[in-house]
Design a protein around this motif. Sequence first.
Motif, mmCIF file in Angstrom:
data_model
loop_
_atom_site.group_PDB
_atom_site.id
_atom_site.type_symbol
_atom_site.label_atom_id
_atom_site.label_comp_id
_atom_site.label_asym_id
_atom_site.label_seq_id
_atom_site.Cartn_x
_atom_site.Cartn_y
_atom_site.Cartn_z
ATOM 1 N N PHE A 22 0.835 -1.207 0.000
ATOM 2 C CA PHE A 22 0.000 0.000 0.000
ATOM 3 C C PHE A 22 0.867 1.254 0.000
ATOM 4 C CE2 PHE A 22 -2.307 3.427 2.077
ATOM 5 C CZ PHE A 22 -3.509 3.420 1.393
ATOM 6 N N THR A 23 1.877 1.296 0.865
ATOM 7 C CA THR A 23 2.751 2.464 0.960
ATOM 8 C C THR A 23 3.545 2.667 -0.318
ATOM 9 O OG1 THR A 23 2.964 1.984 3.327
ATOM 10 C CG2 THR A 23 4.472 3.606 2.408
ATOM 11 N N THR A 24 4.022 1.566 -0.893
ATOM 12 C CA THR A 24 4.793 1.643 -2.136
ATOM 13 C C THR A 24 3.960 2.207 -3.271
ATOM 14 O OG1 THR A 24 6.175 -0.245 -1.497
ATOM 15 C CG2 THR A 24 6.065 0.288 -3.838
ATOM 16 N N ASN A 25 2.729 1.713 -3.410
ATOM 17 C CA ASN A 25 1.858 2.214 -4.475
ATOM 18 C C ASN A 25 1.392 3.640 -4.206
ATOM 19 O OD1 ASN A 25 1.082 -0.046 -6.606
ATOM 20 N ND2 ASN A 25 1.309 -1.052 -4.651
ATOM 21 N N MET A 26 1.230 3.994 -2.931
ATOM 22 C CA MET A 26 0.909 5.388 -2.581
ATOM 23 C C MET A 26 2.037 6.315 -3.005
ATOM 24 S SD MET A 26 -1.903 6.576 -1.170
ATOM 25 C CE MET A 26 -1.356 7.963 -0.166
ATOM 26 N N PHE A 27 3.277 5.895 -2.746
ATOM 27 C CA PHE A 27 4.441 6.697 -3.128
ATOM 28 C C PHE A 27 4.465 6.929 -4.639
ATOM 29 C CE2 PHE A 27 8.803 6.318 -4.861
ATOM 30 C CZ PHE A 27 9.280 7.570 -4.495
ATOM 31 N N GLY A 28 4.260 5.855 -5.414
ATOM 32 C CA GLY A 28 4.273 5.995 -6.872
ATOM 33 C C GLY A 28 3.162 6.890 -7.386
ATOM 34 N N THR A 29 1.983 6.809 -6.765
ATOM 35 C CA THR A 29 0.839 7.603 -7.208
ATOM 36 C C THR A 29 0.973 9.066 -6.806
ATOM 37 O OG1 THR A 29 -0.553 5.629 -6.953
ATOM 38 C CG2 THR A 29 -1.681 7.739 -7.216
ATOM 39 N N THR A 30 1.347 9.320 -5.557
ATOM 40 C CA THR A 30 1.482 10.712 -5.103
ATOM 41 C C THR A 30 2.625 11.440 -5.808
ATOM 42 O OG1 THR A 30 2.820 9.953 -3.215
ATOM 43 C CG2 THR A 30 0.475 10.356 -2.821
ATOM 44 N N SER A 31 3.626 10.689 -6.298
ATOM 45 C CA SER A 31 4.702 11.327 -7.075
ATOM 46 C C SER A 31 4.122 12.052 -8.285
ATOM 47 C CB SER A 31 5.725 10.281 -7.529
ATOM 48 O OG SER A 31 6.376 9.688 -6.433
ATOM 49 N N HIS A 32 3.065 11.483 -8.869
ATOM 50 C CA HIS A 32 2.408 12.111 -10.014
ATOM 51 C C HIS A 32 1.454 13.216 -9.576
ATOM 52 C CE1 HIS A 32 3.652 9.430 -13.351
ATOM 53 N NE2 HIS A 32 3.780 8.531 -12.401
ATOM 54 N N THR A 33 0.587 12.924 -8.609
ATOM 55 C CA THR A 33 -0.432 13.908 -8.238
ATOM 56 C C THR A 33 0.189 15.169 -7.627
ATOM 57 O OG1 THR A 33 -0.741 12.789 -6.091
ATOM 58 C CG2 THR A 33 -2.215 12.151 -7.884
ATOM 59 N N ILE A 34 1.256 15.010 -6.854
ATOM 60 C CA ILE A 34 1.914 16.182 -6.259
ATOM 61 C C ILE A 34 2.537 17.057 -7.336
ATOM 62 C CG2 ILE A 34 3.861 16.924 -4.814
ATOM 63 C CD1 ILE A 34 3.256 14.413 -3.066
ATOM 64 N N LEU A 35 3.199 16.445 -8.309
ATOM 65 C CA LEU A 35 3.813 17.233 -9.385
ATOM 66 C C LEU A 35 2.757 17.881 -10.276
ATOM 67 C CD1 LEU A 35 6.805 14.888 -10.228
ATOM 68 C CD2 LEU A 35 6.952 17.196 -9.302
ATOM 69 N N MET A 36 1.573 17.288 -10.344
ATOM 70 C CA MET A 36 0.471 17.900 -11.098
ATOM 71 C C MET A 36 0.002 19.185 -10.425
ATOM 72 S SD MET A 36 -1.606 14.402 -12.065
ATOM 73 C CE MET A 36 -3.138 15.194 -12.534
ATOM 74 N N ILE A 37 -0.164 19.169 -9.088
ATOM 75 C CA ILE A 37 -0.627 20.391 -8.413
ATOM 76 C C ILE A 37 0.472 21.458 -8.403
ATOM 77 C CG2 ILE A 37 -2.287 19.118 -7.000
ATOM 78 C CD1 ILE A 37 -0.404 19.405 -4.620
ATOM 79 N N MET A 38 1.729 21.027 -8.399
ATOM 80 C CA MET A 38 2.825 21.986 -8.483
ATOM 81 C C MET A 38 2.866 22.644 -9.862
ATOM 82 S SD MET A 38 5.818 19.909 -6.413
ATOM 83 C CE MET A 38 7.073 21.172 -6.731
#
Length: 314
Positions: free
Chosen positions: A103-119
């Motif tokens: 769960f944590t590993t997949n969260m890391f991979g997903t948030t890497s995209h969503t965070i850069l999108m909001i930035m």
Amino acid sequence: MENLTYNSFTLQLEGLKVTEESMYPIFFFLFFSYLFIMVANVGILFLVYVDKHLHQPMYLLFCNLPISDIIGSSDILPRIMLDTLRPPSERLISYYECVVQAFTTNMFGTTSHTILMIMAFDRYVAICNPLRYATIMTNRTVIKLTTWAWGSAFVLVAILLGLTVRLNRCRTLITNPYCDNASLFKLSCESVLINNIYGLTFTVVLFVASIGSIFLTYTKITVVCVTSKNKSLNSKALRTCSTHLLVYVTMLFTGIVGIALHRFPQYSEYRKFSLVMFHIIPGSLNPIIYGVQSKEIRRFWSRVVEPKKMLSSL
């Protein structure tokens, strides 16, 4: 005939293939990589916290990235370090620990995209609507964007893992250096068609949304910079956008390499190495890239270092 063990709560990690000669070099490489990631990212968070000049939407949104990198590296690197010193037969992990790690590993991979999108959205507003930036990027907007980045990732990954944990398991070997969703559902002898459909849809939607938003954002920024002919605006856009784009490309490249190598079983060791590097390279480079490119962060360090230089010279 394959030896099947149904619903065992003790799993075995295949881990990295290490020899007696390479064991300690790999261990110390992972150790110093993890140490650097922790020091650099915690340092960036500390700088933003203590320096009021950095209490801007750009840096507050950026703080999500080091938090994600800290979680992503802490989730797997300490475990992999220990496993490099163990024989393969002793690389055991409980099923529940494996689920949490996946769960944590997949969260890391997903948030890497969503965070850069909001930035990217923040940079778009700052460059394309500079006069309205303060009214658009309020504290409430920053909180909403941050909640969306983490909340959407949480929901998507929760569904992904929920579809996996419902399956009965008939195998115990995780053919990876750490647990992720794919390695977990491969333990099942049941049909994983739904898992594959959702996983593929999830990946495609995430990548299309991520790449599409970055492309659209930077296209509009480029148009504004070309038509405005404002040297100050162009300099600001080049400095902040090149930093963001470099971080995004680094994350995207390391992630795609790992996904692509899943299709080639003969390169399993390269795949495992690339999956580990996905947790090391972005987490190591992100604070360096932003630390070097950010005028405000360089200014903070100069204020910290100069008094020490003056004291040492006395």
